[in-house]
Design an enzyme around this catalytic site. Sequence first.
Site, mmCIF file in Angstrom:
data_model
loop_
_atom_site.group_PDB
_atom_site.id
_atom_site.type_symbol
_atom_site.label_atom_id
_atom_site.label_comp_id
_atom_site.label_asym_id
_atom_site.label_seq_id
_atom_site.Cartn_x
_atom_site.Cartn_y
_atom_site.Cartn_z
ATOM 1 N N LYS A 24 32.652 7.687 4.067
ATOM 2 C CA LYS A 24 33.661 8.525 4.714
ATOM 3 C C LYS A 24 34.844 7.607 5.031
ATOM 4 O O LYS A 24 34.661 6.425 5.321
ATOM 5 C CB LYS A 24 33.078 9.116 5.994
ATOM 6 C CG LYS A 24 34.048 10.013 6.739
ATOM 7 C CD LYS A 24 33.327 10.846 7.788
ATOM 8 C CE LYS A 24 34.335 11.599 8.655
ATOM 9 N NZ LYS A 24 35.253 12.435 7.860
ATOM 10 N N SER A 25 36.056 8.149 4.973
ATOM 11 C CA SER A 25 37.245 7.318 5.236
ATOM 12 C C SER A 25 37.215 6.749 6.647
ATOM 13 O O SER A 25 36.862 7.441 7.586
ATOM 14 C CB SER A 25 38.517 8.150 5.078
ATOM 15 O OG SER A 25 38.628 8.633 3.771
ATOM 16 N N ALA A 30 38.951 20.597 8.634
ATOM 17 C CA ALA A 30 39.905 19.696 9.288
ATOM 18 C C ALA A 30 39.111 18.855 10.263
ATOM 19 O O ALA A 30 39.101 19.081 11.466
ATOM 20 C CB ALA A 30 40.998 20.475 9.999
ATOM 21 N N ASN A 76 42.533 6.413 0.587
ATOM 22 C CA ASN A 76 42.731 7.821 0.881
ATOM 23 C C ASN A 76 44.194 8.018 1.275
ATOM 24 O O ASN A 76 44.567 7.852 2.428
ATOM 25 C CB ASN A 76 41.778 8.261 1.999
ATOM 26 C CG ASN A 76 41.942 9.722 2.351
ATOM 27 O OD1 ASN A 76 42.812 10.414 1.826
ATOM 28 N ND2 ASN A 76 41.110 10.208 3.252
ATOM 29 N N CYS A 96 44.494 12.911 2.212
ATOM 30 C CA CYS A 96 43.853 13.873 3.099
ATOM 31 C C CYS A 96 44.891 14.884 3.582
ATOM 32 O O CYS A 96 45.918 14.490 4.144
ATOM 33 C CB CYS A 96 43.230 13.148 4.297
ATOM 34 S SG CYS A 96 42.570 14.273 5.503
ATOM 35 N N ILE A 145 40.420 15.157 -7.506
ATOM 36 C CA ILE A 145 41.493 15.323 -6.536
ATOM 37 C C ILE A 145 40.912 15.377 -5.117
ATOM 38 O O ILE A 145 39.735 15.697 -4.944
ATOM 39 C CB ILE A 145 42.256 16.660 -6.789
ATOM 40 C CG1 ILE A 145 41.270 17.822 -6.788
ATOM 41 C CG2 ILE A 145 43.054 16.614 -8.085
ATOM 42 C CD1 ILE A 145 41.850 19.210 -6.919
ATOM 43 N N SER A 165 41.087 17.341 -1.315
ATOM 44 C CA SER A 165 41.047 18.785 -1.069
ATOM 45 C C SER A 165 42.447 19.385 -1.144
ATOM 46 O O SER A 165 43.460 18.707 -1.018
ATOM 47 C CB SER A 165 40.369 19.081 0.265
ATOM 48 O OG SER A 165 41.004 18.379 1.294
ATOM 49 N N GLY A 224 34.808 20.381 -6.598
ATOM 50 C CA GLY A 224 34.059 21.605 -6.853
ATOM 51 C C GLY A 224 32.911 21.500 -7.841
ATOM 52 O O GLY A 224 32.387 22.528 -8.275
ATOM 53 N N THR A 227 31.217 18.824 -1.641
ATOM 54 C CA THR A 227 30.936 20.087 -0.949
ATOM 55 C C THR A 227 29.686 20.796 -1.459
ATOM 56 O O THR A 227 28.990 21.457 -0.690
ATOM 57 C CB THR A 227 32.157 21.016 -1.073
ATOM 58 O OG1 THR A 227 33.291 20.315 -0.572
ATOM 59 C CG2 THR A 227 31.977 22.300 -0.287
#
Lengths: 264, 285
Positions: free
Chosen positions: B28-29, B53, B106, B109, B171, B173, B225, B247
């Site tokens: 995670k960033s 978010a 990143n 975001c 990409i 989100s 996706g 996801t």
Amino acid sequence: MQVPKVVEIKRIEEESPTVKTFIFDWKVDSEKPGQFMMVWNFEDEKPMSLSLIDNVKNEIGISIRSVGVFTEQIHKLQIGDKLGLRGPYGRGFDISGIKVLAVGGGIGMAPIVAYSEEASKMGVEVHIVSAASTMDELLFSDRIKRSGAKLLTCTDDGTHGYCGYGTDLAEKALSEENYDMVVSCGPEIMMEKLFNMVEKYEISSQFSLERYMKCGLGLCGQCCVDDQGWRVCVEGPVFWQDELRMITEFGKYKRDSSGQKHKI
Amino acid sequence: MLAAGILGSTASSLNWAGRSGAGAVVTKSFGLNPNKGYANPTTVEVTGGVINAIGLSNPGVENFKTELEKLNKSVPAIASLYGANPEEFSEIATRVEDLVDALELNVSCPHAMGGCGSAIGQDPELTREIVQSVKKSVKIPVFVKLTPNVTDIVEIARSAEDVGADALTMINSLGPGMRIDIETGNPILNNKFGGLSGPAVKPIAIRCIYEVYDSVDIPIIGVGGIRNYEDVIEFLYAGASCIQIGTSIMYEGMDIFGKILTGLERFMDDKGYGSVNGMVGIAHK
């Protein structure tokens, strides 16, 4: 679709000076004791255990202790006010065993009372250790008695039942009776002590853990526990003792919303 | 690979993804200082995925280093970093360089605060400065994660490549998007807006990769996706050399890595592909 469903508060039960149960009409389907809902008050959203699951009246209830901004706001709500609910999430208690000792401490009694009702209905003999700071804070005593379970109470100040910790009363029960299952929810310090005790007695057991949650969907990783990485919102919140042996942070630390560790 | 921002905030969950078949894991960033992120609700489901978010919550680089030290290194680990300026990125990169195999910047975001995230990745000049600065500071490979929320993604991709980016991750989100509760009229996310991820963004990811593949020489890591092996094949054909999954863990659980590998291997056998390399960019005839 994992989206909050906005529902009206149907009834409010004052359980103690600090705890209220909020009851909603809800089509009960697969909800199990030990599972939780994400509760949205339109400002914040937090996980709360189901304390009532009634598949006849199609009602569910969540019991909330007023301890901070979020819970104080909910305590001000009246019948007819709205909350958003999504869930149920996670793995609940497995209802099995012939004679079960269920140990609940403080607001940890919320899933325990739901368990007591469901397990008793299924013919399990349930003995409950209900631990609270003082007599007025003992939760759900009437519902437990009505469910047919045997109730053992204890308070820190000795105002009702055994004077002392829930774990002391549990130890006494474990030494006197032959249980084939122990279930528990409460402060982690209490559960860790109970876990060590149950390991000694070699009884199957299940414990409900609490960690900071964000998505509730198994994506954000906020509630993952060391060292296995299991998500409390999906693989938990109820863990069996053989899983708990691999949760090295149990009883030691937990992470906050930024992921920083804090001692338990 | 496990995509950034999905689990990945602890060594335990990264190791778990590795055990489950991910060929590499992206953290995670994290940034310089601890960040609580936004209040809940931070995630809500929508048709074809979720909007979130989370707000780049993380314990800060120093605390996160203790997680990186616990990685079992069964698979390569990539640290996802965020910051507001070149100095911040380089500072974090230097501090974790010895603990990971590569970095993913990143700059994309869509719900970051204080000039982080896509505020950078929508600006070719700022992207260039940050990539250049990090490239000068570390020796390990540097990947740049791009936002689809730009007029011309090729321009941003080229500016990253020009200053030495080793690969592009495409990409991040999409959006941000929004969801409103119809009972009360409240926006559901606390931040109101959140980045869209999940199967709904896949066609956009495929198009972005297809466009950029023709214009750069560095490898592309496809993400957006992916839910099954058929999706992976589309990404490869568009021009991605490897892919990330995020996801869809919500739908498929951690078994998704193993399931995709099995499906992909069967497909490759049937079609007579000896390696993934032979499949990359097939759509560009």
